[in-house]
Enzyme design. Structure first.
Site, PDB file in Angstrom:
ATOM      1  N   LYS A 203     -60.341 -61.816  33.287  1.00 58.62           N
ATOM      2  CA  LYS A 203     -59.838 -62.048  34.653  1.00 58.62           C
ATOM      3  C   LYS A 203     -58.886 -63.233  34.724  1.00 58.62           C
ATOM      4  O   LYS A 203     -58.942 -64.150  33.915  1.00 58.62           O
ATOM      5  CB  LYS A 203     -61.011 -62.155  35.631  1.00 58.62           C
ATOM      6  CG  LYS A 203     -61.590 -60.744  35.850  1.00 58.62           C
ATOM      7  CD  LYS A 203     -62.516 -60.580  36.986  1.00 58.62           C
ATOM      8  CE  LYS A 203     -62.895 -59.088  37.078  1.00 58.62           C
ATOM      9  NZ  LYS A 203     -64.155 -58.861  37.779  1.00 58.62           N
ATOM     10  N   ARG A 239     -70.332 -57.652  32.154  1.00 58.22           N
ATOM     11  CA  ARG A 239     -69.388 -56.516  32.182  1.00 58.22           C
ATOM     12  C   ARG A 239     -68.135 -56.936  31.431  1.00 58.22           C
ATOM     13  O   ARG A 239     -67.409 -57.818  31.895  1.00 58.22           O
ATOM     14  CB  ARG A 239     -69.074 -56.160  33.637  1.00 58.22           C
ATOM     15  CG  ARG A 239     -68.157 -54.962  33.815  1.00 58.22           C
ATOM     16  CD  ARG A 239     -67.902 -54.698  35.293  1.00 58.22           C
ATOM     17  NE  ARG A 239     -67.083 -53.521  35.490  1.00 58.22           N
ATOM     18  CZ  ARG A 239     -65.753 -53.515  35.409  1.00 58.22           C
ATOM     19  NH1 ARG A 239     -65.094 -54.627  35.136  1.00 58.22           N
ATOM     20  NH2 ARG A 239     -65.081 -52.399  35.606  1.00 58.22           N
TER      21      ARG A 239
HETATM   22  N1  HH2 Z   1     -64.583 -56.003  38.184  1.00 60.13           N
HETATM   23  C1  HH2 Z   1     -63.673 -55.008  38.183  1.00 60.13           C
HETATM   24  C2  HH2 Z   1     -64.052 -53.693  38.491  1.00 60.13           C
HETATM   25  N2  HH2 Z   1     -65.335 -53.385  38.766  1.00 60.13           N
HETATM   26  N3  HH2 Z   1     -67.566 -54.067  39.032  1.00 60.13           N
HETATM   27  C3  HH2 Z   1     -68.489 -55.032  39.056  1.00 60.13           C
HETATM   28  N4  HH2 Z   1     -69.762 -54.752  39.343  1.00 60.13           N
HETATM   29  N5  HH2 Z   1     -68.167 -56.359  38.790  1.00 60.13           N
HETATM   30  C4  HH2 Z   1     -66.890 -56.730  38.503  1.00 60.13           C
HETATM   31  O1  HH2 Z   1     -66.651 -57.936  38.279  1.00 60.13           O
HETATM   32  C5  HH2 Z   1     -65.880 -55.717  38.467  1.00 60.13           C
HETATM   33  C6  HH2 Z   1     -66.268 -54.377  38.759  1.00 60.13           C
HETATM   34  C7  HH2 Z   1     -62.248 -55.323  37.878  1.00 60.13           C
HETATM   35  O2  HH2 Z   1     -62.013 -55.250  36.507  1.00 60.13           O
HETATM   36  P1  HH2 Z   1     -61.400 -53.983  35.766  1.00 60.13           P
HETATM   37  O3  HH2 Z   1     -62.287 -52.786  35.913  1.00 60.13           O
HETATM   38  O4  HH2 Z   1     -61.094 -54.345  34.368  1.00 60.13           O
HETATM   39  O5  HH2 Z   1     -60.019 -53.752  36.490  1.00 60.13           O
HETATM   40  P2  HH2 Z   1     -59.484 -52.735  37.598  1.00 60.13           P
HETATM   41  O6  HH2 Z   1     -60.268 -52.935  38.846  1.00 60.13           O
HETATM   42  O7  HH2 Z   1     -58.038 -53.144  37.748  1.00 60.13           O
HETATM   43  O8  HH2 Z   1     -59.651 -51.333  37.078  1.00 60.13           O
END
Ligand code: HH2
Length: 259
Positions: A203, A239
């Site tokens: 992040k 995660r």
């Molecule tokens: N962060 C993201 C997405 N889903 N779910 C939970 N429970 N906690 C988090 O911190 C979280 C999440 C964002 O990260 P990422 O999936 O890599 O990116 P994107 O939302 O751009 O797909």
């Protein structure tokens, strides 16, 4: 928890899993590398994102879930009941809802009926605008109050409390300092009595802390540092996008902690 985003626009891995065979192979590799579960998502929630339809989300994730059924424990990263229902039919065990059951009024029922696990995450605002000017008087207490209320709501909807984990939502309507304070004061969330999930992996707060004021992502070593810090303060689910490196670091941290 490994992350497999089946999206063209996720902030750190957008587009890499467009081919469902590639996405399924990534999930299997994460399992082999030591992940307990793989979080499959078909909608980016990065700052500024607009959201996609249920049909589009299903088109992205179903071919991946079909390939993983019965082989890899799966979490479905969705706020939509229709997507969750299909994913659970295809064997998903956990519903990861970044809106904490606020976006789709029928999602709670789907989770309750299936007996699936559920992750409730805090977000201030919505992805399109959440990073414009996030403000709190006391970020840890406010996030904890929100999660306490959403936990009570989920239980009132018939979801078993022992199936629910809580997540402060790193980067979801928070400055870098808010994110670090939430991990520093993790005991405030742990006092709610449920396992805490932390998603700091890649992040932008990590890249910003390291000196790039416009960072959109954070580097691997910084992600591992954040995960170990969260683990040492009591987080039980991390995660992460880079499973092998996190498992190696967390194995050492666990040995030092005598766990
Ligand atoms: N962060 C993201 C997405 N889903 N779910 C939970 N429970 N906690 C988090 O911190 C979280 C999440 C964002 O990260 P990422 O999936 O890599 O990116 P994107 O939302 O751009 O797909």
């Amino acid at each position: 928890m490994g992350v497999v985003n089946v999206t063209p626009d996720s902030f750190s891995d957008g587009g890499v899993n467009a081919d469902p065979d590639v996405a399924a192979a990534a999930a299997r590799r994460m399992l082999a590398d030591g992940a307990a579960i793989v979080d499959v998502g078909g909608e980016s929630t990065r700052p500024g994102s607009e959201g996609v339809s249920a049909d589009e989300e299903l088109r992205r994730v179903v071919p991946v879930l079909e390939r993983l059924a019965g082989e890899v424990p799966v979490s479905i990263d969705t706020a939509k009941a229709e997507v969750a229902r299909r994913a659970l039919e295809l064997g998903a065990e956990l519903v990861n809802d970044v809106t904490a059951l606020r976006a789709d009024p029928t999602l709670a029922e789907v989770v309750a009926e299936s007996g699936a696990y559920l992750c409730l995450m805090h977000m201030q605002g919505e992805p399109r605008t959440m990073q414009l000017d996030p403000r709190y008087d006391d970020v840890a207490s406010e996030v904890a109050s929100f999660l306490e209320e959403r936990l009570a709501f989920a239980v009132a909807q018939g979801i078993a409390e022992e199936r629910i984990c809580l997540d402060p939502g790193i980067g979801f309507g928070k400055t870098a300092e808010h994110n670090f304070e939430l991990v520093r004061r993790l005991e405030v969330l742990l006092a709610l009595g449920r396992p805490v999930l932390i998603g700091f992996s890649r992040k932008s707060s990590l890249g910003r802390l390291l000196g790039d004021a416009d960072a959109k992502t954070g580097p691997l070593a910084a992600s591992v540092g954040a995960a170990v810090a969260a683990y040492e303060r009591g987080a039980t689910i991390l995660r992460v996008h880079d499973v092998r490196e996190h498992v190696e670091a967390l194995t050492v941290a666990a040995a030092v902690a005598g766990r």
